[in-house]
Design a protein around this motif. Structure first.
Motif, PDB file in Angstrom:
ATOM      1  N   UNK B  50       0.950  -1.481   0.522  1.00 17.56           N
ATOM      2  CA  UNK B  50       0.027   0.311  -0.068  1.00 17.56           C
ATOM      3  C   UNK B  50       0.449   1.267  -0.196  1.00 17.56           C
ATOM      4  N   UNK B  51       0.794   1.846  -1.792  1.00 17.60           N
ATOM      5  CA  UNK B  51       1.867   3.509  -1.299  1.00 17.60           C
ATOM      6  C   UNK B  51       0.774   4.691  -1.155  1.00 17.60           C
ATOM      7  N   UNK B  52       1.308   5.109   0.126  1.00 18.58           N
ATOM      8  CA  UNK B  52       0.858   6.418   0.895  1.00 18.58           C
ATOM      9  C   UNK B  52       1.910   7.852   0.685  1.00 18.58           C
ATOM     10  N   UNK B  53       0.887   8.222  -0.058  1.00 18.66           N
ATOM     11  CA  UNK B  53       1.861   9.761  -0.473  1.00 18.66           C
ATOM     12  C   UNK B  53       0.579  10.942  -0.499  1.00 18.66           C
ATOM     13  N   UNK B  56      -2.499  12.176  -1.331  1.00 14.08           N
ATOM     14  CA  UNK B  56      -3.551  11.443  -2.819  1.00 14.08           C
ATOM     15  C   UNK B  56      -4.132   9.874  -1.857  1.00 14.08           C
ATOM     16  N   UNK B  57      -4.598   9.947  -2.727  1.00 13.91           N
ATOM     17  CA  UNK B  57      -5.474   7.969  -2.692  1.00 13.91           C
ATOM     18  C   UNK B  57      -4.766   6.792  -2.549  1.00 13.91           C
ATOM     19  N   UNK B  58      -4.582   6.465  -1.897  1.00 14.83           N
ATOM     20  CA  UNK B  58      -3.236   5.017  -1.458  1.00 14.83           C
ATOM     21  C   UNK B  58      -3.698   4.311  -2.070  1.00 14.83           C
ATOM     22  N   UNK B  59      -2.540   3.324  -3.054  1.00 19.07           N
ATOM     23  CA  UNK B  59      -2.532   2.650  -4.303  1.00 19.07           C
ATOM     24  C   UNK B  59      -2.317   1.618  -3.838  1.00 19.07           C
ATOM     25  N   UNK B  60      -2.725   0.401  -4.029  1.00 21.05           N
ATOM     26  CA  UNK B  60      -2.505  -1.028  -3.490  1.00 21.05           C
ATOM     27  C   UNK B  60      -2.148  -1.790  -4.585  1.00 21.05           C
ATOM     28  N   UNK B  85      -2.288  -4.276  -9.362  1.00 17.86           N
ATOM     29  CA  UNK B  85      -3.269  -4.295 -10.166  1.00 17.86           C
ATOM     30  C   UNK B  85      -3.142  -4.049 -11.935  1.00 17.86           C
ATOM     31  N   UNK B 226       3.564   0.438   2.861  1.00 23.88           N
ATOM     32  CA  UNK B 226       2.987  -0.054   3.731  1.00 23.88           C
ATOM     33  C   UNK B 226       3.594  -1.421   2.957  1.00 23.88           C
TER      34      UNK B 226
END
Lengths: 483, 250
Positions: B50-53, B56-60, B85, B226
């Protein structure tokens, strides 16, 4: 006044430094964003054993994992040159000035047994193109690959049989060691931006801890003989000699001279990669420009000088060399630079002859003068067609550039936090300074939707390689749905 | 004189047991390694990132990692398969020490990437794989500190071979359990590259190992990756699988 400024600067520096330091130190007691806290809390019971996954859901996942499906809708606007001497007033060839294309691209790799896999890729295309002479519609399907692959349990032997594409190169702009002769370009406009279909072949690979050996026998199709029998073969021997990987390639085909080549790639530092390829053969893969007769004047007027393109039968070595590297910047963007030399390309004097042939074919519109018709039509327009074909090869095929010295630059921005990516590609002809510039802007709007805006510019003098391109520029926008 | 003899005898018996209770830096690192991943096997793990910036919206994303640990060098070979994805599906990376190759679907071209190119957010394959610190770094015990509300040993690790990804690591290991708690990673120039927090552990096939690993960017507040490990599956992965040619055959 000055003191006030200095105090201001002092406090600004203190404020910036403290916020910078705080950014580092505060991580120990950081306040995580809600999304992250949720992910951290959303834990399966801590300490419990999680080894009992459903086998059924696993097998469904693994089947889905072996399918890749993409649909693509693209609109393009082409700026077609009106003043090109290869296609005067667009009278010889009708190039499309705009198009809409749709494509379905399906990769299916079902595992038949533990050792046997079927690997396929099919593409279905629909294209509607607006030409200067009217509209053209086409619906095609391409079976890009379809082969059976057997791998032994130790993963040391691989056997492939069927239609397949192989790529042996380590360079980006040109890959001379990719020696297999591809199928002739399919005569379909949509396929201009689509790579060739694979070759029917039998391919074997053996590897041990020291080296990898590849051998392939493949079909050969040429304009002269389209029987497509297994008439070309190649092998590759590769080994790792830290910090480099290097290899030797050899190719033989019916009616052509053998080709030998070597390549290497490796890391010089954590930021810099270097690579190179070199091949040598005694067969030139370019037609040679031959003067049939000099221009003269008779009773009917001036008969222009006439040239043809013929096979180059000279017994001499023709080399191709690529040397380059890739540097990665601290922000994760990267720049690849390559220099390419091809002995197959036209020298200055040969290019002068080609240019002269074009000029002569345009003298007093000789290309459309019925007096110069031979059995296959006007010989001067035939010459212009041939040069157009050469140029089409340079657009569609790798390693078919017309001159001898080139520079390739590729800059990749890396993916931004908002999922934007920008790629810029420059191909510079060092012999006549003509260039192609490509700019590709990619944005992922969601996990499944992706758009790409591409602009290609062909620049150069009127009789230079890229200046003779039928297009001045091509701008396209495509939307991809990925599954 | 008699009292002195008794005291000397007592010291003779007690001192070794006291010294024995104090683990060495090497031992602490070795014990902590056991929680960071399987150390001697070939195995497959599924990892959700889980990339959090900031703002910004988190990217899984989900990747499957095939690992082969060889001899005394920790993780030598890893293949990372991108499962989700959809826009990343089909991509794959092969990592052998510092050599990496990247495969993009629909092409047979394998692109060599430099170790500094990031393809998994802030995380490296070594973070996922739990590279053996014991083998690649020499350790010094600098003291004890309370970090993340835990009493920890505070260690400094220095790379002892060219295979080590980082030049120096500051490392905190929980005193009570020897579980890794936090690490700071530095480049040769002394620049802080990233920080890692081992947030939770879970029992996989009878062994407790890391489940959630948080990687933080030290310079940009709010930038995290994460990693959530799904499962550790022991698997037969022959050495010859870890060749770049096989990225096209996964």
């Amino acid at each position: 006044m000055l003191l006030k400024k200095l105090v201001g600067i002092f406090f600004t520096v203190i404020w910036i430094s403290s916020s910078f330091l705080l950014a580092q130190d505060s991580v120990d007691e950081m306040e995580f964003p809600t999304e992250l806290l949720e992910a951290l809390k959303d834990s399966s019971t801590n300490g419990s054993d999680s080894s009992n996954d459903s086998e059924a859901s696993k097998s469904f996942e693994s089947l889905w994992e072996r399918i890749e499906l993409a649909t693509d809708l693209q609109g393009a606007l082409n700026s077609v040159r009106k003043d090109t001497p290869l296609n005067p007033n667009n009278a010889l060839i009708s190039y499309g000035h705009s198009s809409i294309k749709a494509r379905i691209d399906l990769i299916l790799n079902p595992k038949l047994t533990g050792q046997l896999t079927l690997r396929t890729r099919s593409i279905i295309t629909y294209a509607h193109e607006w030409l200067s002479t009217g509209a053209n519609e086409s619906f095609d399907r391409y079976f890009m690959e379809g082969y059976l692959q057997w791998i032994n349990n130790g993963r040391t032997i691989v056997l492939d049989a069927g239609k397949q594409k192989l790529d042996w190169g380590v360079s980006s702009g040109w890959t001379p060691v990719n020696l297999l002769i591809p199928l002739p370009q399919v005569n379909n406009r949509y396929n201009e931006d689509l790579e060739n279909e694979g070759l029917g072949m039998i391919h074997m690979e053996y590897s041990n801890t020291v080296f990898t050996l590849n051998g392939v026998i493949a079909q050969l199709k040429t304009a002269e003989d389209d029987s497509g029998n297994l008439r070309q073969g190649a092998f590759k021997w590769a080994a790792k000699v830290d910090p480099f990987e290097m290899g030797w390639v050899h190719h033989e085909a019916k009616s052509t001279a053998p080709v030998n080549g070597i390549y290497f790639s490796g890391l010089l530092t954590d930021l810099l990669e270097v690579h190179g390829e070199w091949t040598r053969t005694t067969d030139r893969n370019r037609k040679m420009i031959t003067k049939v007769f000099d221009g003269y004047t008779d009773g009917s007027g001036y008969i222009p000088t006439y040239y043809t393109l013929e096979d180059d039968d000279r017994d001499k070595n023709f080399d191709k060399v690529v040397i380059g590297g890739k540097y990665t910047f601290s922000n994760d963007s990267s720049l690849t630079l390559e220099y390419y030399y091809t002995g197959h390309g036209y020298s200055e004097s040969e290019w002068d002859e080609i240019k002269n042939g074009i000029k002569e074919a345009n003298t007093s519109d000789a290309w459309k003068n019925d007096n110069f018709n031979a059995s296959e039509g006007n010989r001067y327009s035939g010459y212009l067609y041939s040069i157009n074909e050469l140029l089409r090869d340079t657009r569609n095929k790798k390693n078919y550039d017309l001159r001898k010295n080139y520079l390739f630059a590729h800059f990749y921005s890396s993916e931004s936090d908002d999922l934007w990516e920008w790629t810029y590609v420059l191909k510079l002809n060092l012999d006549d300074s003509s260039q192609t510039h490509s700019s590709i802007l990619n944005k992922s709007w969601s996990d499944h939707l992706n758009t790409e805006l591409t602009a290609i510019f062909y620049c150069g003098a009127k009789h230079s390689e890229y200046g003779l391109s039928p297009y001045q520029n091509i701008v396209s926008l495509s939307a991809k749905l990925l599954f | 004189m008699r009292n002195f003899k008794i005291l000397a005898l007592l010291l003779l018996f007690i001192a070794p047991s006291i010294l024995g209770a104090m683990p060495t830096a090497k031992k602490i690192v070795e014990k902590a390694d056991l929680y960071r991943g399987l150390q001697q096997d070939t195995y497959i793990i599924k990892v959700t990132s889980i990339r959090i910036r900031p703002k910004k919206k988190a990217k899984k994303g989900t990747v499957e990692v095939l690992l082969r640990k060889e001899n005394a060098s920790g993780v030598d070979k890893a293949i990372v398969k991108f499962l989700a994805p959809a826009r990343e599906k089909g991509r794959a990376i092969l990592e052998i020490d510092k050599n990496s190759w990247f495969h993009i679907p629909k092409t047979k071209k394998l692109i060599r990437i430099t170790p500094s190119q990031k393809v998994l957010g802030e995380a490296s394959t070594g973070d996922i794989a739990g590279t053996k610190y014991k083998e690649n770094y020499s350790a010094d015990l600098l003291g004890e500190e309370r970090v993340e509300k835990k009493d920890c040993y505070y260690l400094k690790l220095s790379a002892n071979n060219s295979k080590a990804t980082y030049d120096k690591i500051e490392y905190w290991v929980e005193k009570k359990t020897f579980k890794p708690v936090k690490a700071k990673y530095f480049t040769i120039s002394g620049k802080l590259m990233k920080m890692a927090y081992w947030k939770s552990f879970k029992t996989y096939r009878g062994r407790e190992m890391v489940e959630k690993l948080l990687i933080a960017d030290p310079l940009i507040k709010g930038k995290y990756t994460l990693l959530i490990n799904d499962d550790y599956q022991k698997a037969t992965l022959p050495a010859s699988l870890f060749r770049k040619e096989n990225l096209n055959r996964l």
